[in-house]
Design a protein around this motif. Structure first.
Motif, PDB file in Angstrom:
ATOM      1  N   PRO A 157      -1.203   0.955 -10.275  1.00  0.00           N
ATOM      2  CA  PRO A 157      -0.143   0.807 -11.591  1.00  0.00           C
ATOM      3  C   PRO A 157      -0.737   1.796 -12.662  1.00  0.00           C
ATOM      4  N   TRP A 158      -0.078   2.094 -13.682  1.00  0.00           N
ATOM      5  CA  TRP A 158      -0.426   2.982 -14.721  1.00  0.00           C
ATOM      6  C   TRP A 158       0.307   2.847 -16.059  1.00  0.00           C
ATOM      7  N   ALA A 159      -0.533   2.165 -16.817  1.00  0.00           N
ATOM      8  CA  ALA A 159      -0.409   1.932 -17.990  1.00  0.00           C
ATOM      9  C   ALA A 159       0.194   3.297 -19.003  1.00  0.00           C
ATOM     10  N   GLY A 160       1.032   3.223 -19.669  1.00  0.00           N
ATOM     11  CA  GLY A 160       1.521   4.124 -20.517  1.00  0.00           C
ATOM     12  C   GLY A 160       2.445   5.370 -19.598  1.00  0.00           C
ATOM     13  N   HIS A 161       2.820   5.014 -18.459  1.00  0.00           N
ATOM     14  CA  HIS A 161       3.441   5.846 -17.547  1.00  0.00           C
ATOM     15  C   HIS A 161       4.177   4.920 -16.732  1.00  0.00           C
ATOM     16  N   VAL A 162       4.956   3.732 -17.277  1.00  0.00           N
ATOM     17  CA  VAL A 162       5.758   2.735 -16.481  1.00  0.00           C
ATOM     18  C   VAL A 162       6.675   3.671 -15.689  1.00  0.00           C
ATOM     19  N   ASN A 163       7.439   4.554 -16.276  1.00  0.00           N
ATOM     20  CA  ASN A 163       8.523   5.284 -15.823  1.00  0.00           C
ATOM     21  C   ASN A 163       8.201   6.077 -14.426  1.00  0.00           C
ATOM     22  N   TYR A 164       6.914   6.541 -14.583  1.00  0.00           N
ATOM     23  CA  TYR A 164       6.586   7.754 -13.414  1.00  0.00           C
ATOM     24  C   TYR A 164       5.834   6.548 -12.401  1.00  0.00           C
ATOM     25  N   ALA A 165       5.292   5.595 -12.668  1.00  0.00           N
ATOM     26  CA  ALA A 165       4.701   4.877 -11.665  1.00  0.00           C
ATOM     27  C   ALA A 165       5.884   3.892 -10.900  1.00  0.00           C
ATOM     28  N   ALA A 166       7.008   3.769 -11.882  1.00  0.00           N
ATOM     29  CA  ALA A 166       8.065   2.841 -11.054  1.00  0.00           C
ATOM     30  C   ALA A 166       8.834   4.152 -10.079  1.00  0.00           C
ATOM     31  N   SER A 167       8.983   5.139 -10.721  1.00  0.00           N
ATOM     32  CA  SER A 167       9.686   6.205  -9.467  1.00  0.00           C
ATOM     33  C   SER A 167       8.764   6.329  -8.394  1.00  0.00           C
ATOM     34  N   LYS A 168       7.575   6.357  -8.625  1.00  0.00           N
ATOM     35  CA  LYS A 168       6.760   6.585  -7.122  1.00  0.00           C
ATOM     36  C   LYS A 168       6.753   5.564  -6.420  1.00  0.00           C
ATOM     37  N   GLY A 169       6.638   4.210  -6.942  1.00  0.00           N
ATOM     38  CA  GLY A 169       6.914   2.954  -6.203  1.00  0.00           C
ATOM     39  C   GLY A 169       8.150   3.145  -5.571  1.00  0.00           C
ATOM     40  N   GLY A 170       9.094   3.443  -6.091  1.00  0.00           N
ATOM     41  CA  GLY A 170      10.534   3.597  -5.627  1.00  0.00           C
ATOM     42  C   GLY A 170      10.618   4.453  -4.229  1.00  0.00           C
ATOM     43  N   ILE A 171       9.958   5.718  -4.654  1.00  0.00           N
ATOM     44  CA  ILE A 171       9.981   6.589  -3.499  1.00  0.00           C
ATOM     45  C   ILE A 171       9.170   6.040  -2.129  1.00  0.00           C
ATOM     46  N   GLN A 172       8.297   5.313  -2.315  1.00  0.00           N
ATOM     47  CA  GLN A 172       7.501   4.716  -1.107  1.00  0.00           C
ATOM     48  C   GLN A 172       8.605   3.854  -0.367  1.00  0.00           C
ATOM     49  N   MET A 173       9.135   3.126  -0.910  1.00  0.00           N
ATOM     50  CA  MET A 173      10.293   2.187  -0.233  1.00  0.00           C
ATOM     51  C   MET A 173      11.429   3.078   0.155  1.00  0.00           C
ATOM     52  N   MET A 174      11.813   3.842  -0.457  1.00  0.00           N
ATOM     53  CA  MET A 174      13.024   4.826  -0.175  1.00  0.00           C
ATOM     54  C   MET A 174      12.539   5.470   1.141  1.00  0.00           C
ATOM     55  N   MET A 175      11.454   5.973   1.162  1.00  0.00           N
ATOM     56  CA  MET A 175      10.913   6.703   2.222  1.00  0.00           C
ATOM     57  C   MET A 175      10.773   6.033   3.525  1.00  0.00           C
ATOM     58  N   LYS A 176      10.181   4.822   3.355  1.00  0.00           N
ATOM     59  CA  LYS A 176      10.037   4.140   4.579  1.00  0.00           C
ATOM     60  C   LYS A 176      11.468   3.555   5.087  1.00  0.00           C
ATOM     61  N   SER A 177      12.247   3.286   4.145  1.00  0.00           N
ATOM     62  CA  SER A 177      13.850   2.761   4.540  1.00  0.00           C
ATOM     63  C   SER A 177      14.505   3.978   5.294  1.00  0.00           C
ATOM     64  N   LEU A 178      14.311   4.964   4.787  1.00  0.00           N
ATOM     65  CA  LEU A 178      15.086   6.003   5.270  1.00  0.00           C
ATOM     66  C   LEU A 178      14.475   6.500   6.677  1.00  0.00           C
ATOM     67  N   ALA A 179      13.177   6.372   6.722  1.00  0.00           N
ATOM     68  CA  ALA A 179      12.374   6.913   7.853  1.00  0.00           C
ATOM     69  C   ALA A 179      12.884   5.857   9.071  1.00  0.00           C
ATOM     70  N   GLN A 180      13.004   4.591   8.628  1.00  0.00           N
ATOM     71  CA  GLN A 180      13.266   3.562   9.666  1.00  0.00           C
ATOM     72  C   GLN A 180      14.843   3.966  10.203  1.00  0.00           C
ATOM     73  N   GLU A 181      15.593   4.338   9.303  1.00  0.00           N
ATOM     74  CA  GLU A 181      17.060   4.529   9.702  1.00  0.00           C
ATOM     75  C   GLU A 181      17.236   5.681  10.403  1.00  0.00           C
ATOM     76  N   VAL A 182      16.614   6.494  10.201  1.00  0.00           N
ATOM     77  CA  VAL A 182      16.739   7.910  10.890  1.00  0.00           C
ATOM     78  C   VAL A 182      15.730   8.313  12.250  1.00  0.00           C
ATOM     79  N   ALA A 183      14.786   7.453  12.190  1.00  0.00           N
ATOM     80  CA  ALA A 183      14.019   7.793  13.508  1.00  0.00           C
ATOM     81  C   ALA A 183      14.764   7.957  14.780  1.00  0.00           C
TER      82      ALA A 183
END
Ligand code: BGC
Length: 266
Positions: A157-183
């Motif tokens: 978590p990164w105080a003062g950077h909530v937008n950035y941390a949220a975007s990177k948290g989003g990348i984690q789950m986007m990447m994993k869900s996409l990886a599952q879909e296209v494997a």
């Protein structure tokens, strides 16, 4: 010289500076032809392309705003027109617009989400479509490889950077869900999560001795990272050496995610 990527074509978004620059260079050194996407640093992107060509590689610079759908389509069109197809796509473009939560404007929030998360979504989507369109190539065991540039802030978590941390948290789950879909298509999707890497995005954290000392308290390995540390990780994730690796985040952070505050406490 390790030519693990010989005969392959790579696209690196945000390749004109920082981590993207280091990744584009490392992929080229490993034998890939590289399209260097840039948004505003055209000269740096052209310089890098020239540098790669001077040592016998192939490279082009392509201007595009990754948060703009028409730009993304035009970028893939010129990439495919120039190199025929693409094998490795590094969705790297990212920015910070830091603000205290109560002061963060919707514009700050949207700008970061649009580039860091939606930009990676559109980049990865066009990549998958292209891999499926052109089918297998003898240059790689996988049909195609996508590498998402995340951050230690996909979990820290990164105080003062909530937008950035949220975007990177989003990348984690986007990447994993996409990886599952296209494997099943033999498309591999992974992330790299850099820690503190010496680039313009975090200059304030390393460009004077006091700031650097404070930063290094967060890095058990005792040094700031260099763009080439990420470049080497990208080469491995793009090569057949990691053919059985998909849906994984590779932390390249000198131990920043090891809760260093607990080393002599807790
Ligand atoms: C950020 C940098 C920061 C690093 C470690 C990166 O994702 O872009 O500004 O120094 O994480 O906190």
């Amino acid at each position: 010289m390790n030519q693990a990527l010989h005969g392959q074509v790579a696209l690196v978004t945000g390749g004109s500076s920082g981590i993207g620059y280091g990744v584009a260079l490392a992929l080229a050194e490993a034998g890939a032809s590289v399209a260097i996407n840039y948004h505003s640093h055209g000269e740096e992107a052209e310089d890098l392309a020239g540098k790669i060509e001077q040592v016998g590689g192939q490279a082009i610079a392509i201007k595009a705003d990754v948060s703009d759908e028409a730009d993304i389509d035009a970028m893939f069109d010129s990439l495919i027109q120039h190199f025929g197809t693409v094998d490795i796509v590094v969705a790297n473009s990212g920015l910070q617009k830091d603000a205290k939560f109560t002061d963060m404007t919707l514009a700050d929030w949207n700008a970061v989400m649009n580039v860091n998360l939606t930009g990676q979504f559109m980049t990865a989507q066009r990549a998958v479509r292209e891999f499926l369109r052109r089918g297998p190539r003898p240059v790689s065991k996988a049909l195609g490889k996508i590498i998402c540039m995340s951050s230690v802030h996909e979990i820290i978590p990164w105080a003062g950077h909530v937008n950035y941390a949220a975007s990177k948290g989003g990348i984690q789950m986007m990447m994993k869900s996409l990886a599952q879909e296209v494997a099943p298509h033999r498309i591999r999707v992974n992330s790299i999560a850099p820690g503190a890497i010496k680039t313009p995005i975090n200059k304030a954290a390393w460009d004077n001795p006091e700031a650097l000392e404070k930063l290094l308290k967060l890095v058990p390995y005792g040094r700031i990272g260099e763009a080439e540390d990420i470049g080497h990780a990208a080469v491995w994730l793009a090569s057949d050496d990691s053919d059985y690796v998909t849906g994984t985040t590779l932390f390249v952070d000198g131990g920043m995610t090891l809760y260093p505050g607990f080393a002599d406490n807790g």
